[in-house]
Design an enzyme around this catalytic site. Structure first.
Site, PDB file in Angstrom:
ATOM      1  N   GLU A  92       0.805  -1.233   0.000  1.00 18.03           N
ATOM      2  CA  GLU A  92       0.000   0.000   0.000  1.00 18.03           C
ATOM      3  C   GLU A  92       0.839   1.286   0.000  1.00 18.03           C
ATOM      4  OE1 GLU A  92      -2.710  -0.635   3.280  1.00 18.03           O
ATOM      5  OE2 GLU A  92      -3.575  -2.413   2.334  1.00 18.03           O
ATOM      6  N   GLU A 112      -6.114 -10.365  -2.232  1.00 20.62           N
ATOM      7  CA  GLU A 112      -6.974 -10.234  -1.037  1.00 20.62           C
ATOM      8  C   GLU A 112      -8.445 -10.134  -1.423  1.00 20.62           C
ATOM      9  OE1 GLU A 112      -5.544  -7.155   1.625  1.00 20.62           O
ATOM     10  OE2 GLU A 112      -3.450  -7.583   1.138  1.00 20.62           O
ATOM     11  N   HIS A 152     -10.254  -5.733  -2.705  1.00 17.95           N
ATOM     12  CA  HIS A 152     -11.320  -5.607  -1.698  1.00 17.95           C
ATOM     13  C   HIS A 152     -12.446  -4.827  -2.377  1.00 17.95           C
ATOM     14  CE1 HIS A 152      -9.034  -7.283   1.549  1.00 17.95           C
ATOM     15  NE2 HIS A 152      -8.018  -6.485   1.277  1.00 17.95           N
ATOM     16  N   ASN A 162       2.171  -4.611  -3.391  1.00 17.78           N
ATOM     17  CA  ASN A 162       0.757  -4.988  -3.236  1.00 17.78           C
ATOM     18  C   ASN A 162      -0.029  -3.734  -2.864  1.00 17.78           C
ATOM     19  OD1 ASN A 162      -1.236  -7.167  -2.812  1.00 17.78           O
ATOM     20  ND2 ASN A 162      -1.119  -6.670  -0.633  1.00 17.78           N
ATOM     21  N   ASP A 188     -12.207 -10.029  -1.786  1.00 12.34           N
ATOM     22  CA  ASP A 188     -13.500 -10.198  -1.123  1.00 12.34           C
ATOM     23  C   ASP A 188     -14.474  -9.194  -1.730  1.00 12.34           C
ATOM     24  OD1 ASP A 188     -12.717  -7.853   0.277  1.00 12.34           O
ATOM     25  OD2 ASP A 188     -12.261  -8.958   2.116  1.00 12.34           O
TER      26      ASP A 188
HETATM   27  O1  G2I Z   1      -7.607  -4.356   6.104  1.00  7.55           O
HETATM   28  C1  G2I Z   1      -7.771  -5.404   5.208  1.00  7.55           C
HETATM   29  C2  G2I Z   1      -6.459  -5.761   4.550  1.00  7.55           C
HETATM   30  C3  G2I Z   1      -5.995  -4.651   3.634  1.00  7.55           C
HETATM   31  N1  G2I Z   1      -4.747  -5.001   2.961  1.00  7.55           N
HETATM   32  C4  G2I Z   1      -3.658  -5.435   3.820  1.00  7.55           C
HETATM   33  C5  G2I Z   1      -4.119  -6.512   4.768  1.00  7.55           C
HETATM   34  O2  G2I Z   1      -3.066  -6.843   5.664  1.00  7.55           O
HETATM   35  C6  G2I Z   1      -5.341  -6.092   5.538  1.00  7.55           C
HETATM   36  O3  G2I Z   1      -5.688  -7.173   6.412  1.00  7.55           O
HETATM   37  C7  G2I Z   1      -6.314  -6.857   7.602  1.00  7.55           C
HETATM   38  C8  G2I Z   1      -6.547  -8.115   8.419  1.00  7.55           C
HETATM   39  O4  G2I Z   1      -7.372  -9.004   7.692  1.00  7.55           O
HETATM   40  C9  G2I Z   1      -7.248  -7.747   9.716  1.00  7.55           C
HETATM   41  O5  G2I Z   1      -7.369  -8.884  10.565  1.00  7.55           O
HETATM   42  O6  G2I Z   1      -5.551  -5.960   8.324  1.00  7.55           O
HETATM   43  C10 G2I Z   1      -6.263  -5.494   9.449  1.00  7.55           C
HETATM   44  C11 G2I Z   1      -5.493  -4.350  10.067  1.00  7.55           C
HETATM   45  O7  G2I Z   1      -5.361  -3.305   9.139  1.00  7.55           O
HETATM   46  C12 G2I Z   1      -6.484  -6.653  10.420  1.00  7.55           C
HETATM   47  O8  G2I Z   1      -7.275  -6.221  11.520  1.00  7.55           O
HETATM   48  C13 G2I Z   1      -6.682  -6.318  12.748  1.00  7.55           C
HETATM   49  C14 G2I Z   1      -7.594  -5.640  13.739  1.00  7.55           C
HETATM   50  O9  G2I Z   1      -7.751  -4.273  13.340  1.00  7.55           O
HETATM   51  C15 G2I Z   1      -6.959  -5.681  15.105  1.00  7.55           C
HETATM   52  O10 G2I Z   1      -7.842  -5.124  16.053  1.00  7.55           O
HETATM   53  C16 G2I Z   1      -6.618  -7.136  15.462  1.00  7.55           C
HETATM   54  O11 G2I Z   1      -5.897  -7.172  16.671  1.00  7.55           O
HETATM   55  O12 G2I Z   1      -6.488  -7.671  13.132  1.00  7.55           O
HETATM   56  C17 G2I Z   1      -5.776  -7.747  14.346  1.00  7.55           C
HETATM   57  C18 G2I Z   1      -5.433  -9.235  14.619  1.00  7.55           C
HETATM   58  O13 G2I Z   1      -6.572 -10.016  14.678  1.00  7.55           O
END
Ligand code: G2I
Length: 444
Positions: A157, A262, A234, A198, A264
């Site tokens: 990003e 990614e 996304h 990415n 969805d």
């Molecule tokens: O935001 C969606 C994706 C966008 N592109 C990069 C990816 O790395 C990103 O993935 C998401 C994860 O799927 C989420 O699971 O990134 C988020 C953070 O930007 C992740 O969320 C975080 C929660 O915000 C936290 O509260 C939590 O502790 O996941 C953490 C682990 O479960």
């Protein structure tokens, strides 16, 4: 009479193998997505959470997909929460699971503005210190998994929507050259890994994807090790950009691979059959766009089940963004992916999936989910045979009887309706000894 009517409508709707959806793990009895993808020379992946890789979640992750991406386990805040103190447990677990299931791993992600540890983001660093922190991070993490990671999302990003560089710890401290440096350090640590940049909102031809295109072109010209572009995807229901395939092709024509990293497709809740049909079309068109370009090598969904998706937490009121529902029943979107990969599954019918949700030394809890697509039920009966001496002791959300080895469960008064695009689940406890094989469930 009620069940007779159900049986007739099922007989009319089902053909061949789709008629039963059995079970080793509550996923479709159709050809697994990873086999369909392989026949097209593609890899199909999913983001995963390490702690969930057991039971039905693990069965589906292992059997349907040929690539795993750790959703959070390889991010800096996860692997080095305190400076100099590392936690590789979830990342190691995912890599081991992938190896046991003959799957690729996409490493995600090394250089990002988000999910960095607070010691890093709150520190005051000279640019020399920042550069050395980043180099050490990349060398340590890529080095640890050398030979085990097919592709790394090295830089995540880096752009704003208008195509300018995002103002981040890295850009502000090191300038745009941090991207080339990160790629170079990653290449030194694992020369065989494919190295990607990415980003999101780069699906269609637009200012942001054009900035990414120009960056990749200049990196290639400068001899920087860049192997691929990750298009996150996304997406919002009904908004697959018309220029997706053209955009994938222009990156491929630069001499790099492309991955949908990614995928969805989120929708306003609640889901209904119209939205799920649109979602199917959206998944299908994204996978088809990748399938049409030789250098598009991988399509990865960002979580395969609605029970494990970032969407509801980030976009309140939105969700249902993945190919399986929260009970691990495949949604129309699953069949959209399958069809784009050349699968010939019927998308019309109702099917029952059986799964063991927990098991202990003498007993277990099971679940059956009945899902319909393209049709609906007003009542249902699910039956199976327990061939290994299992004995039902209790059921909920259905009326179940066992006579000898034959188990029959019918709907409760309140859950006979399974809408088109929806599902109903019931649960039970049973005893077992010796072995506890998963039976085939018949509907009707
Ligand atoms: O935001 C969606 C994706 C966008 N592109 C990069 C990816 O790395 C990103 O993935 C998401 C994860 O799927 C989420 O699971 O990134 C988020 C953070 O930007 C992740 O969320 C975080 C929660 O915000 C936290 O509260 C939590 O502790 O996941 C953490 C682990 O479960």
């Amino acid at each position: 009479m009620r069940s007779l009517r159900t049986g007739l409508s099922l007989a009319a709707l089902f053909t061949g193998a789709v008629m039963l959806f059995a079970a080793p793990a509550a996923h479709a009895a159709d050809t697994p997505l990873r086999d369909l993808a392989a026949a097209k020379g593609k890899v199909i992946g999913t983001a995963v959470t390490g702690s969930k890789l057991t039971g039905t979640y693990g069965d589906i992750a292992g059997s349907q997909f040929s690539s795993l991406t750790p959703g959070n386990a390889m991010k800096w805040e996860t692997v080095e929460p305190t400076q100099g103190s590392f936690n590789w447990s979830e990342a190691d677990q995912i890599v081991a699971f992938a190896q046991a299931h003959n799957q690729q791993v996409r490493g995600h992600t090394l250089v990002w503005h988000s999910q960095n540890p607070s010691w890093l983001t709150n520190g005051t660093w000279t640019s020399a210190q920042l550069s050395s922190l980043l180099q050490n991070h990349i060398s340590t993490e890529v080095g640890r998994y050398k030979g085990e990671i097919t592709a790394w999302d090295v830089v995540n990003e880096p752009f704003n929507e208008d195509g300018s560089y995002r103002s981040t710890l890295w850009y502000n401290g090191l300038g745009a050259n941090y991207i080339a440096q990160a790629l170079t350090w990653a290449h030194a640590a694992d020369p065989a890994a494919k190295l990607y940049i990415n980003d999101y909102n780069v699906e269609g031809v637009n200012a942001k994807s054009t900035a990414l295109y120009n960056l990749v072109k200049s990196l290639k010209a400068a001899g920087v090790p860049i192997d691929g572009v990750g298009i996150q995807a996304h997406l919002v229901l009904g908004q697959v950009p018309a220029t997706l395939q053209q955009n994938i092709q222009r990156f491929a024509d630069l001499g790099v691979d492309v991955a949908i990293t990614e995928l969805d497709v989120r929708m306003a809740l609640p889901a209904d059959s119209t939205k799920l049909a649109q979602q199917k079309a959206d998944f299908k068109s994204v996978v088809a766009a990748c399938a049409a370009v030789t250098r598009c090598v991988n399509v990865t969904v960002w979580g395969f089940t609605d029970a494990d998706s970032w969407v509801p937490g980030t976009f309140p009121g939105y969700g249902a963004a993945t190919p399986y529902d929260e009970n691990y029943a495949p949604k129309p979107a699953y069949y959209g992916i399958a069809e784009a990969l050349g699968g010939t599954q019927s998308t019309t019918g109702c099917a029952a999936t059986y799964s063991v949700t927990s098991q202990w030394n003498t007993g277990f809890t099971g679940q059956v989910t009945i899902a319909c697509s393209g049709t609906a039920l007003s009542s249902w009966r699910a039956s199976w045979t327990y061939g290994a001496g299992q004995q039902l002791t209790q059921a909920w959300n259905a009326t179940c009887t066992q006579s000898g080895t034959a188990v029959t469960c019918t709907n409760a008064t309140y859950n006979g309706t399974v809408p088109d695009g929806g599902s109903v689940s019931f649960g039970f406890n049973a005893s077992w000894t010796g072995s506890n094989p998963v039976p085939v469930v018949t509907l009707g």
